[in-house]
Design a protein around this motif. Structure first.
Motif, mmCIF file in Angstrom:
data_model
loop_
_atom_site.group_PDB
_atom_site.id
_atom_site.type_symbol
_atom_site.label_atom_id
_atom_site.label_comp_id
_atom_site.label_asym_id
_atom_site.label_seq_id
_atom_site.Cartn_x
_atom_site.Cartn_y
_atom_site.Cartn_z
ATOM 1 N N LEU A 1 46.498 35.061 55.419
ATOM 2 C CA LEU A 1 46.678 36.486 55.693
ATOM 3 C C LEU A 1 48.096 36.865 55.260
ATOM 4 O O LEU A 1 49.020 36.971 56.060
ATOM 5 N N SER A 2 48.222 37.078 53.960
ATOM 6 C CA SER A 2 49.530 37.291 53.345
ATOM 7 C C SER A 2 49.386 38.318 52.231
ATOM 8 O O SER A 2 48.422 38.289 51.466
ATOM 9 N N ARG A 3 50.341 39.231 52.150
ATOM 10 C CA ARG A 3 50.267 40.262 51.102
ATOM 11 C C ARG A 3 50.194 39.651 49.718
ATOM 12 O O ARG A 3 49.397 40.084 48.882
ATOM 13 N N ALA A 4 51.023 38.650 49.445
ATOM 14 C CA ALA A 4 51.051 38.068 48.106
ATOM 15 C C ALA A 4 49.731 37.374 47.780
ATOM 16 O O ALA A 4 49.196 37.505 46.677
ATOM 17 N N GLU A 5 49.187 36.621 48.718
ATOM 18 C CA GLU A 5 47.977 35.845 48.466
ATOM 19 C C GLU A 5 46.726 36.724 48.443
ATOM 20 O O GLU A 5 45.724 36.386 47.813
ATOM 21 N N LEU A 6 46.775 37.856 49.137
ATOM 22 C CA LEU A 6 45.606 38.747 49.176
ATOM 23 C C LEU A 6 45.591 39.737 48.013
ATOM 24 O O LEU A 6 44.556 40.349 47.725
ATOM 25 N N ALA A 7 46.730 39.899 47.342
ATOM 26 C CA ALA A 7 46.836 40.896 46.275
ATOM 27 C C ALA A 7 45.769 40.732 45.195
ATOM 28 O O ALA A 7 45.206 41.734 44.729
ATOM 29 N N TYR B 1 42.815 40.113 45.410
ATOM 30 C CA TYR B 1 41.528 40.620 45.905
ATOM 31 C C TYR B 1 41.600 42.113 46.238
ATOM 32 O O TYR B 1 40.645 42.665 46.789
ATOM 33 N N GLY B 2 42.723 42.723 45.923
ATOM 34 C CA GLY B 2 42.894 44.136 46.249
ATOM 35 C C GLY B 2 43.025 44.383 47.740
ATOM 36 O O GLY B 2 42.784 45.489 48.224
ATOM 37 N N ALA B 3 43.406 43.347 48.470
ATOM 38 C CA ALA B 3 43.495 43.447 49.932
ATOM 39 C C ALA B 3 44.933 43.233 50.387
ATOM 40 O O ALA B 3 45.795 42.802 49.618
ATOM 41 N N GLN B 4 45.192 43.536 51.638
ATOM 42 C CA GLN B 4 46.462 43.260 52.295
ATOM 43 C C GLN B 4 46.201 43.173 53.794
ATOM 44 O O GLN B 4 45.173 43.651 54.264
ATOM 45 N N PRO B 5 47.112 42.528 54.532
ATOM 46 C CA PRO B 5 46.872 42.437 55.982
ATOM 47 C C PRO B 5 46.637 43.798 56.623
ATOM 48 O O PRO B 5 45.833 43.939 57.538
ATOM 49 N N VAL C 1 36.310 50.320 46.647
ATOM 50 C CA VAL C 1 35.096 50.328 45.826
ATOM 51 C C VAL C 1 35.228 49.345 44.659
ATOM 52 O O VAL C 1 34.292 48.596 44.347
ATOM 53 N N LEU C 2 36.385 49.324 44.018
ATOM 54 C CA LEU C 2 36.585 48.379 42.913
ATOM 55 C C LEU C 2 36.544 46.934 43.405
ATOM 56 O O LEU C 2 36.016 46.048 42.719
ATOM 57 N N SER C 3 37.087 46.698 44.594
ATOM 58 C CA SER C 3 37.006 45.355 45.171
ATOM 59 C C SER C 3 35.549 44.942 45.386
ATOM 60 O O SER C 3 35.192 43.771 45.197
ATOM 61 N N SER C 4 34.707 45.897 45.761
ATOM 62 C CA SER C 4 33.288 45.598 45.994
ATOM 63 C C SER C 4 32.623 45.148 44.694
ATOM 64 O O SER C 4 31.812 44.205 44.685
#
Length: 446
Positions: A325-331, A333-337, A423-426
Protein backbone atom coordinates in the motif's frame (compact mmCIF):
# COMPACT_ATOMS: atom_id res chain seq x y z
CA UNK A 1 -18.85 -3.69 16.27
CA UNK A 2 -18.07 -1.93 19.54
CA UNK A 3 -15.49 -4.32 20.97
CA UNK A 4 -11.97 -4.20 19.60
CA UNK A 5 -10.53 -7.60 18.75
CA UNK A 6 -7.09 -8.39 20.19
CA UNK A 7 -4.01 -6.92 18.57
CA UNK A 8 -2.21 -9.66 16.70
CA UNK A 9 1.53 -10.13 17.10
CA UNK A 10 2.43 -6.69 18.36
CA UNK A 11 6.09 -6.04 17.47
CA UNK A 12 8.69 -5.39 20.14
CA UNK A 13 9.13 -1.66 20.68
CA UNK A 14 12.51 0.05 20.55
CA UNK A 15 13.99 1.80 23.58
CA UNK A 16 13.49 5.13 21.84
CA UNK A 17 9.76 4.68 21.41
CA UNK A 18 9.05 3.33 24.89
CA UNK A 19 10.69 6.06 26.96
CA UNK A 20 7.97 7.65 29.12
CA UNK A 21 7.24 11.29 28.38
CA UNK A 22 6.15 13.95 30.84
CA UNK A 23 3.36 12.67 33.04
CA UNK A 24 4.47 9.07 32.63
CA UNK A 25 2.72 8.57 29.28
CA UNK A 26 4.34 5.89 27.13
CA UNK A 27 4.07 6.38 23.35
CA UNK A 28 2.23 3.56 21.56
CA UNK A 29 4.79 0.96 20.52
CA UNK A 30 2.80 -1.14 18.06
CA UNK A 31 0.78 -0.59 14.89
CA UNK A 32 -2.28 -0.04 17.09
CA UNK A 33 -1.98 3.69 17.70
CA UNK A 34 -5.23 5.53 17.05
CA UNK A 35 -7.74 3.24 18.76
CA UNK A 36 -6.05 2.58 22.11
CA UNK A 37 -8.50 4.43 24.34
CA UNK A 38 -10.86 2.05 26.15
CA UNK A 39 -13.87 4.18 25.18
CA UNK A 40 -14.55 7.54 23.49
CA UNK A 41 -14.57 9.57 26.71
CA UNK A 42 -12.08 12.34 27.44
CA UNK A 43 -10.93 10.51 30.56
CA UNK A 44 -10.07 7.34 28.61
CA UNK A 45 -8.32 9.44 25.96
CA UNK A 46 -6.18 11.26 28.51
CA UNK A 47 -5.36 8.03 30.33
CA UNK A 48 -3.75 6.60 27.18
CA UNK A 49 -2.30 9.61 25.39
CA UNK A 50 -1.87 12.14 28.17
CA UNK A 51 -2.58 15.87 27.83
CA UNK A 52 -2.04 17.63 24.52
CA UNK A 53 1.10 19.79 24.77
CA UNK A 54 0.61 23.52 24.27
CA UNK A 55 1.83 24.81 20.91
CA UNK A 56 4.35 27.40 22.12
CA UNK A 57 6.55 27.23 19.02
CA UNK A 58 4.38 26.77 15.91
CA UNK A 59 7.33 26.53 13.53
CA UNK A 60 8.73 23.65 15.57
CA UNK A 61 5.56 21.63 14.99
CA UNK A 62 5.65 22.45 11.27
CA UNK A 63 9.23 21.14 11.18
CA UNK A 64 8.19 18.02 13.06
CA UNK A 65 5.40 17.42 10.53
CA UNK A 66 7.92 17.82 7.70
CA UNK A 67 10.28 15.31 9.30
CA UNK A 68 7.43 12.87 9.94
CA UNK A 69 6.43 12.63 6.26
CA UNK A 70 2.74 12.66 7.20
CA UNK A 71 0.51 13.07 4.17
CA UNK A 72 -3.21 13.78 4.00
CA UNK A 73 -5.51 10.82 4.56
CA UNK A 74 -8.58 12.17 2.77
CA UNK A 75 -7.59 11.07 -0.71
CA UNK A 76 -5.24 13.52 -2.40
CA UNK A 77 -2.27 12.75 -0.15
CA UNK A 78 -0.70 16.23 0.00
CA UNK A 79 2.17 16.73 2.44
CA UNK A 80 0.55 18.03 5.62
CA UNK A 81 3.39 20.35 6.58
CA UNK A 82 3.19 22.13 3.22
CA UNK A 83 -0.52 22.88 3.62
CA UNK A 84 -0.07 24.08 7.20
CA UNK A 85 2.94 26.25 6.31
CA UNK A 86 1.15 27.71 3.27
CA UNK A 87 -1.84 28.84 5.36
CA UNK A 88 0.40 30.18 8.11
CA UNK A 89 2.52 32.17 5.64
CA UNK A 90 -0.48 33.45 3.69
CA UNK A 91 -2.15 34.64 6.86
CA UNK A 92 0.97 36.53 7.95
CA UNK A 93 1.54 38.06 4.51
CA UNK A 94 -2.05 39.18 3.97
CA UNK A 95 -2.87 40.00 7.61
CA UNK A 96 -6.00 37.87 7.39
CA UNK A 97 -7.07 35.56 10.18
CA UNK A 98 -7.22 31.96 8.81
CA UNK A 99 -9.87 29.30 9.25
CA UNK A 100 -9.25 25.61 9.97
CA UNK A 101 -11.67 22.82 9.10
CA UNK A 102 -11.74 19.14 10.10
CA UNK A 103 -13.26 17.25 7.19
CA UNK A 104 -15.08 14.07 8.20
CA UNK A 105 -17.77 14.12 5.52
CA UNK A 106 -16.53 10.83 4.00
CA UNK A 107 -18.37 10.94 0.65
CA UNK A 108 -16.57 7.83 -0.62
CA UNK A 109 -19.23 5.06 -0.54
CA UNK A 110 -16.72 2.31 0.32
CA UNK A 111 -15.08 4.14 3.22
CA UNK A 112 -16.02 3.90 6.90
CA UNK A 113 -12.70 4.90 8.44
CA UNK A 114 -13.59 8.50 9.30
CA UNK A 115 -16.90 7.50 10.85
CA UNK A 116 -15.13 4.80 12.88
CA UNK A 117 -12.37 7.14 13.98
CA UNK A 118 -14.81 9.81 15.17
CA UNK A 119 -16.88 7.20 16.98
CA UNK A 120 -13.89 5.55 18.68
CA UNK A 121 -11.31 8.34 19.05
CA UNK A 122 -13.05 11.72 18.78
CA UNK A 123 -10.64 13.49 21.12
CA UNK A 124 -7.63 12.78 18.90
CA UNK A 125 -9.48 14.57 16.10
CA UNK A 126 -10.27 17.53 18.36
CA UNK A 127 -6.65 17.66 19.60
CA UNK A 128 -5.40 17.77 16.03
CA UNK A 129 -7.89 20.46 15.01
CA UNK A 130 -6.96 22.68 17.96
CA UNK A 131 -3.24 22.13 17.29
CA UNK A 132 -3.67 23.18 13.66
CA UNK A 133 -5.58 26.27 14.74
CA UNK A 134 -2.77 27.19 17.14
CA UNK A 135 -0.07 26.72 14.51
CA UNK A 136 -1.71 28.92 11.86
CA UNK A 137 -3.17 31.43 14.35
CA UNK A 138 -6.83 30.64 13.67
CA UNK A 139 -9.62 31.49 16.06
CA UNK A 140 -12.30 29.91 13.84
CA UNK A 141 -12.36 26.12 13.79
CA UNK A 142 -15.07 23.96 12.24
CA UNK A 143 -15.94 20.28 12.14
CA UNK A 144 -17.54 19.43 8.75
CA UNK A 145 -18.94 15.97 9.31
CA UNK A 146 -21.76 13.54 8.61
CA UNK A 147 -24.93 13.54 10.72
CA UNK A 148 -23.67 10.64 12.85
CA UNK A 149 -20.25 12.26 13.10
CA UNK A 150 -21.84 15.48 14.31
CA UNK A 151 -23.59 13.66 17.13
CA UNK A 152 -20.48 11.91 18.44
CA UNK A 153 -18.26 14.96 18.03
CA UNK A 154 -20.72 17.24 19.85
CA UNK A 155 -20.77 14.75 22.73
CA UNK A 156 -16.98 14.73 22.85
CA UNK A 157 -16.72 18.53 22.68
CA UNK A 158 -19.12 18.85 25.59
CA UNK A 159 -16.52 17.11 27.78
CA UNK A 160 -13.82 19.75 27.32
CA UNK A 161 -13.72 23.52 27.69
CA UNK A 162 -11.01 24.10 25.08
CA UNK A 163 -13.34 23.04 22.24
CA UNK A 164 -16.28 25.25 23.18
CA UNK A 165 -15.64 27.61 20.25
CA UNK A 166 -15.51 24.86 17.59
CA UNK A 167 -18.45 24.97 15.17
CA UNK A 168 -20.09 21.83 13.80
CA UNK A 169 -21.53 21.78 10.28
CA UNK A 170 -23.37 18.73 8.93
CA UNK A 171 -22.22 17.77 5.44
CA UNK A 172 -24.83 16.62 2.91
CA UNK A 173 -24.50 13.18 1.35
CA UNK A 174 -22.69 13.06 -1.97
CA UNK A 175 -19.43 11.96 -3.54
CA UNK A 176 -18.04 15.44 -4.22
CA UNK A 177 -19.38 17.25 -1.15
CA UNK A 178 -16.18 16.50 0.77
CA UNK A 179 -13.83 17.96 -1.86
CA UNK A 180 -11.91 20.79 -0.18
CA UNK A 181 -13.34 23.62 -2.28
CA UNK A 182 -16.84 22.16 -1.86
CA UNK A 183 -16.28 22.30 1.90
CA UNK A 184 -15.28 25.97 1.64
CA UNK A 185 -18.35 26.69 -0.47
CA UNK A 186 -20.57 24.92 2.05
CA UNK A 187 -19.23 27.00 4.92
CA UNK A 188 -19.51 30.28 3.01
CA UNK A 189 -22.60 29.82 0.86
CA UNK A 190 -24.34 26.72 2.20
CA UNK A 191 -23.87 24.87 -1.10
CA UNK A 192 -21.52 21.88 -1.16
CA UNK A 193 -20.24 22.02 -4.74
CA UNK A 194 -16.61 22.36 -5.82
CA UNK A 195 -15.30 25.59 -7.30
CA UNK A 196 -12.44 26.39 -9.66
CA UNK A 197 -8.92 26.04 -8.28
CA UNK A 198 -7.82 29.38 -9.70
CA UNK A 199 -6.66 30.51 -6.26
CA UNK A 200 -5.66 27.92 -3.69
CA UNK A 201 -7.61 27.75 -0.44
CA UNK A 202 -4.44 28.52 1.48
CA UNK A 203 -4.55 31.96 -0.15
CA UNK A 204 -8.28 32.63 -0.35
CA UNK A 205 -10.88 30.24 0.96
CA UNK A 206 -13.91 30.87 3.15
CA UNK A 207 -14.83 34.58 2.88
CA UNK A 208 -11.47 35.29 1.26
CA UNK A 209 -9.51 34.10 4.28
CA UNK A 210 -6.68 31.53 4.19
CA UNK A 211 -8.39 28.21 4.81
CA UNK A 212 -6.89 24.91 5.95
CA UNK A 213 -9.03 21.81 5.32
CA UNK A 214 -7.68 18.55 6.78
CA UNK A 215 -9.19 15.08 6.92
CA UNK A 216 -10.08 13.89 10.43
CA UNK A 217 -7.61 10.98 10.32
CA UNK A 218 -4.89 13.41 9.27
CA UNK A 219 -5.68 15.51 12.34
CA UNK A 220 -5.64 12.48 14.65
CA UNK A 221 -2.21 11.49 13.30
CA UNK A 222 -1.03 15.09 13.74
CA UNK A 223 -2.16 15.05 17.37
CA UNK A 224 0.07 12.03 18.02
CA UNK A 225 3.05 13.59 16.24
CA UNK A 226 2.63 16.74 18.35
CA UNK A 227 2.87 14.54 21.46
CA UNK A 228 5.48 11.96 20.52
CA UNK A 229 7.46 13.44 17.60
CA UNK A 230 8.44 12.59 14.05
CA UNK A 231 10.95 9.87 14.97
CA UNK A 232 8.26 7.98 16.85
CA UNK A 233 5.84 8.36 13.91
CA UNK A 234 8.40 6.95 11.47
CA UNK A 235 9.30 4.03 13.77
CA UNK A 236 6.57 2.02 11.98
CA UNK A 237 5.97 1.77 8.25
CA UNK A 238 8.48 2.26 5.45
CA UNK A 239 10.72 5.17 4.52
CA UNK A 240 8.31 6.21 1.76
CA UNK A 241 5.11 5.38 3.65
CA UNK A 242 5.88 6.14 7.32
CA UNK A 243 3.49 5.65 10.22
CA UNK A 244 0.14 3.94 10.12
CA UNK A 245 -3.02 4.52 8.12
CA UNK A 246 -6.60 3.45 8.68
CA UNK A 247 -8.16 1.39 5.88
CA UNK A 248 -11.66 0.09 5.16
CA UNK A 249 -11.74 -3.45 3.78
CA UNK A 250 -14.95 -4.77 2.21
CA UNK A 251 -16.21 -7.06 -0.54
CA UNK A 252 -15.25 -10.76 -0.73
CA UNK A 253 -13.75 -11.11 2.74
CA UNK A 254 -14.96 -12.93 5.85
CA UNK A 255 -14.92 -9.88 8.10
CA UNK A 256 -15.35 -6.49 6.42
CA UNK A 257 -13.66 -4.08 8.78
CA UNK A 258 -11.82 -0.88 9.48
CA UNK A 259 -8.24 -1.64 10.43
CA UNK A 260 -5.10 0.33 11.25
CA UNK A 261 -2.08 -0.92 9.33
CA UNK A 262 1.55 0.06 8.91
CA UNK A 263 2.39 2.14 5.86
CA UNK A 264 3.61 -0.02 2.97
CA UNK A 265 1.86 -3.19 4.17
CA UNK A 266 1.27 -5.61 1.24
CA UNK A 267 -2.34 -5.77 0.06
CA UNK A 268 -2.37 -9.55 0.57
CA UNK A 269 -1.54 -9.17 4.27
CA UNK A 270 -4.34 -6.67 4.80
CA UNK A 271 -6.87 -8.98 3.13
CA UNK A 272 -5.64 -11.91 5.21
CA UNK A 273 -6.32 -9.90 8.37
CA UNK A 274 -9.97 -9.83 7.29
CA UNK A 275 -10.22 -13.59 6.73
CA UNK A 276 -10.80 -16.47 9.08
CA UNK A 277 -7.47 -18.33 9.59
CA UNK A 278 -8.41 -21.15 7.21
CA UNK A 279 -9.23 -18.65 4.46
CA UNK A 280 -6.08 -16.52 4.47
CA UNK A 281 -4.25 -16.08 1.19
CA UNK A 282 -0.81 -16.35 2.74
CA UNK A 283 -1.52 -17.73 6.19
CA UNK A 284 -0.51 -14.56 7.97
CA UNK A 285 -2.06 -11.82 10.03
CA UNK A 286 -0.94 -8.25 10.44
CA UNK A 287 -0.52 -6.05 13.46
CA UNK A 288 -3.07 -3.43 14.26
CA UNK A 289 -6.42 -2.75 15.83
CA UNK A 290 -9.55 -3.54 13.87
CA UNK A 291 -13.21 -2.64 14.05
CA UNK A 292 -15.45 -5.20 12.29
CA UNK A 293 -18.21 -3.69 10.14
CA UNK A 294 -20.24 -6.86 9.66
CA UNK A 295 -19.73 -10.58 9.25
CA UNK A 296 -20.34 -12.60 6.10
CA UNK A 297 -21.15 -16.28 5.94
CA UNK A 298 -19.60 -18.91 3.76
CA UNK A 299 -16.15 -19.36 2.32
CA UNK A 300 -15.09 -16.38 0.20
CA UNK A 301 -14.04 -16.94 -3.35
CA UNK A 302 -10.45 -16.35 -4.45
CA UNK A 303 -9.62 -12.78 -5.26
CA UNK A 304 -10.13 -11.63 -8.85
CA UNK A 305 -8.95 -8.06 -8.21
CA UNK A 306 -8.83 -5.42 -5.49
CA UNK A 307 -10.04 -1.85 -5.95
CA UNK A 308 -7.53 0.31 -4.07
CA UNK A 309 -8.27 3.91 -3.10
CA UNK A 310 -12.04 3.88 -3.62
CA UNK A 311 -14.17 4.86 -6.60
CA UNK A 312 -11.45 7.22 -7.85
CA UNK A 313 -8.83 4.53 -7.36
CA UNK A 314 -7.64 1.68 -9.51
CA UNK A 315 -7.86 -2.12 -9.76
CA UNK A 316 -4.93 -4.30 -8.73
CA UNK A 317 -5.25 -7.77 -10.35
CA UNK A 318 -5.59 -10.78 -8.06
CA UNK A 319 -2.17 -12.14 -9.06
CA UNK A 320 -0.43 -8.91 -7.97
CA UNK A 321 -1.48 -8.77 -4.31
CA UNK A 322 2.08 -8.63 -3.04
CA UNK A 323 2.02 -4.96 -4.04
CA UNK A 324 2.40 -2.78 -0.92
CA UNK A 325 0.00 0.00 0.00
CA UNK A 326 2.38 2.60 -1.36
CA UNK A 327 1.94 5.47 -3.81
CA UNK A 328 5.02 4.49 -5.81
CA UNK A 329 4.15 0.79 -6.04
CA UNK A 330 0.47 1.40 -6.82
CA UNK A 331 1.14 4.00 -9.53
CA UNK A 332 1.44 1.43 -12.38
CA UNK A 333 -2.15 0.36 -11.60
CA UNK A 334 -3.52 3.89 -11.60
CA UNK A 335 -4.16 3.55 -7.87
CA UNK A 336 -2.96 5.19 -4.66
CA UNK A 337 -3.65 4.62 -0.97
CA UNK A 338 -6.04 7.58 -1.13
CA UNK A 339 -8.76 7.40 1.46
CA UNK A 340 -7.62 3.93 2.55
CA UNK A 341 -10.16 1.77 0.74
CA UNK A 342 -9.70 -1.86 -0.31
CA UNK A 343 -12.67 -3.46 -2.08
CA UNK A 344 -12.07 -7.15 -2.77
CA UNK A 345 -13.67 -8.56 -5.92
CA UNK A 346 -14.23 -12.31 -5.69
CA UNK A 347 -13.74 -14.71 -8.60
CA UNK A 348 -17.50 -15.09 -9.11
CA UNK A 349 -17.98 -11.39 -9.88
CA UNK A 350 -17.42 -9.83 -13.29
CA UNK A 351 -14.99 -6.94 -13.04
CA UNK A 352 -16.45 -5.13 -16.04
CA UNK A 353 -20.00 -5.31 -14.69
CA UNK A 354 -18.84 -4.02 -11.30
CA UNK A 355 -16.83 -1.25 -12.94
CA UNK A 356 -19.77 -0.24 -15.13
CA UNK A 357 -22.00 0.09 -12.05
CA UNK A 358 -19.41 2.25 -10.30
CA UNK A 359 -18.90 4.43 -13.40
CA UNK A 360 -22.67 4.95 -13.65
CA UNK A 361 -22.78 5.99 -9.98
CA UNK A 362 -19.92 8.44 -10.49
CA UNK A 363 -21.60 9.93 -13.56
CA UNK A 364 -24.64 10.63 -11.42
CA UNK A 365 -22.54 12.43 -8.78
CA UNK A 366 -21.64 15.38 -10.98
CA UNK A 367 -22.14 18.75 -9.30
CA UNK A 368 -23.72 19.88 -12.58
CA UNK A 369 -21.36 22.81 -13.10
CA UNK A 370 -19.15 21.72 -15.99
CA UNK A 371 -20.23 20.41 -19.39
CA UNK A 372 -17.38 17.93 -19.46
CA UNK A 373 -18.75 16.36 -16.28
CA UNK A 374 -22.46 16.65 -17.11
CA UNK A 375 -22.09 15.19 -20.60
CA UNK A 376 -18.76 13.39 -20.69
CA UNK A 377 -19.09 11.13 -17.64
CA UNK A 378 -22.53 9.68 -18.57
CA UNK A 379 -21.28 9.06 -22.12
CA UNK A 380 -18.20 7.23 -20.84
CA UNK A 381 -20.27 5.21 -18.35
CA UNK A 382 -22.74 4.27 -21.09
CA UNK A 383 -20.02 2.90 -23.39
CA UNK A 384 -18.54 0.91 -20.48
CA UNK A 385 -22.01 -0.48 -19.73
CA UNK A 386 -22.34 -1.63 -23.33
CA UNK A 387 -18.99 -3.38 -23.06
CA UNK A 388 -20.05 -5.02 -19.79
CA UNK A 389 -23.28 -6.16 -21.49
CA UNK A 390 -21.15 -7.95 -24.16
CA UNK A 391 -22.01 -5.81 -27.15
CA UNK A 392 -19.95 -7.12 -30.05
CA UNK A 393 -18.53 -3.79 -31.10
CA UNK A 394 -14.73 -3.73 -31.36
CA UNK A 395 -14.75 0.09 -31.26
CA UNK A 396 -15.94 0.27 -27.62
CA UNK A 397 -12.54 0.18 -25.80
CA UNK A 398 -11.13 2.90 -28.07
CA UNK A 399 -14.22 5.03 -27.53
CA UNK A 400 -13.89 4.69 -23.75
CA UNK A 401 -10.25 5.77 -23.97
CA UNK A 402 -11.17 8.72 -26.20
CA UNK A 403 -13.83 9.92 -23.77
CA UNK A 404 -11.48 9.49 -20.81
CA UNK A 405 -8.87 11.65 -22.54
CA UNK A 406 -11.56 14.20 -23.38
CA UNK A 407 -12.75 14.74 -19.80
CA UNK A 408 -9.36 14.59 -18.05
CA UNK A 409 -8.07 17.95 -16.83
CA UNK A 410 -11.11 19.89 -17.98
CA UNK A 411 -13.32 20.03 -14.90
CA UNK A 412 -13.50 22.53 -12.06
CA UNK A 413 -12.58 19.76 -9.65
CA UNK A 414 -10.90 16.36 -9.80
CA UNK A 415 -14.11 14.36 -10.28
CA UNK A 416 -13.77 13.89 -14.07
CA UNK A 417 -10.07 13.00 -13.73
CA UNK A 418 -10.70 10.46 -10.99
CA UNK A 419 -13.58 8.87 -12.85
CA UNK A 420 -11.56 8.61 -16.07
CA UNK A 421 -8.62 7.12 -14.18
CA UNK A 422 -10.88 4.48 -12.64
CA UNK A 423 -12.47 3.54 -15.97
CA UNK A 424 -9.10 3.20 -17.71
CA UNK A 425 -7.85 1.05 -14.84
CA UNK A 426 -10.86 -1.23 -15.39
CA UNK A 427 -9.90 -1.76 -19.06
CA UNK A 428 -6.33 -2.63 -18.06
CA UNK A 429 -7.04 -4.87 -15.05
CA UNK A 430 -9.69 -6.90 -16.93
CA UNK A 431 -7.99 -6.81 -20.32
CA UNK A 432 -8.59 -10.47 -21.15
CA UNK A 433 -12.24 -10.19 -20.13
CA UNK A 434 -12.60 -7.13 -22.38
CA UNK A 435 -11.63 -9.33 -25.33
CA UNK A 436 -14.04 -12.03 -24.15
CA UNK A 437 -16.93 -9.55 -23.85
CA UNK A 438 -16.28 -8.27 -27.36
CA UNK A 439 -16.75 -11.89 -28.49
CA UNK A 440 -20.03 -12.15 -26.58
CA UNK A 441 -18.57 -14.15 -23.70
CA UNK A 442 -17.63 -13.45 -20.06
CA UNK A 443 -14.71 -15.03 -18.20
CA UNK A 444 -16.88 -15.29 -15.09
CA UNK A 445 -20.40 -15.92 -16.33
CA UNK A 446 -19.52 -17.75 -19.55
Amino acid sequence: MDALPPVHGAPGPSAETTAPLAGGVVPPATTARLFLAADPTFAAHRAVYGPMPSIEHPNALVDELRLSGLDGRGGAGFAVWRKVAAVRNSSARRSKRPIVVANGSEGEPLSRKDETLMRRAPHLVIDGLLACAAVVGATDATLYVSTEGANVMRAAMAERADAAHVAVVVAPDGFVTGEATAVANALEHGVSVPRDHVVHLSESGVRGRPTLVQNVETLAQLALIARFGAAWFRSIGTADEPGTRVVTVSGAVDIPQVIEVAGGTPIRAIIDACMRPDHTLAGSLIDGSATPLSATEGRPSPVRAVLVGGYHGGWVPGDRLSVPLSRAELAPYGAQPGAGVLFVLGATACGLETSANIAAYLAGQSAGQCGVCVNGLPAMADVLSRLAARHRDARLPAEITRLADLVTGRGSCSHPDGTARFVLSSLTAFETDVRAHLEGRCEVHG
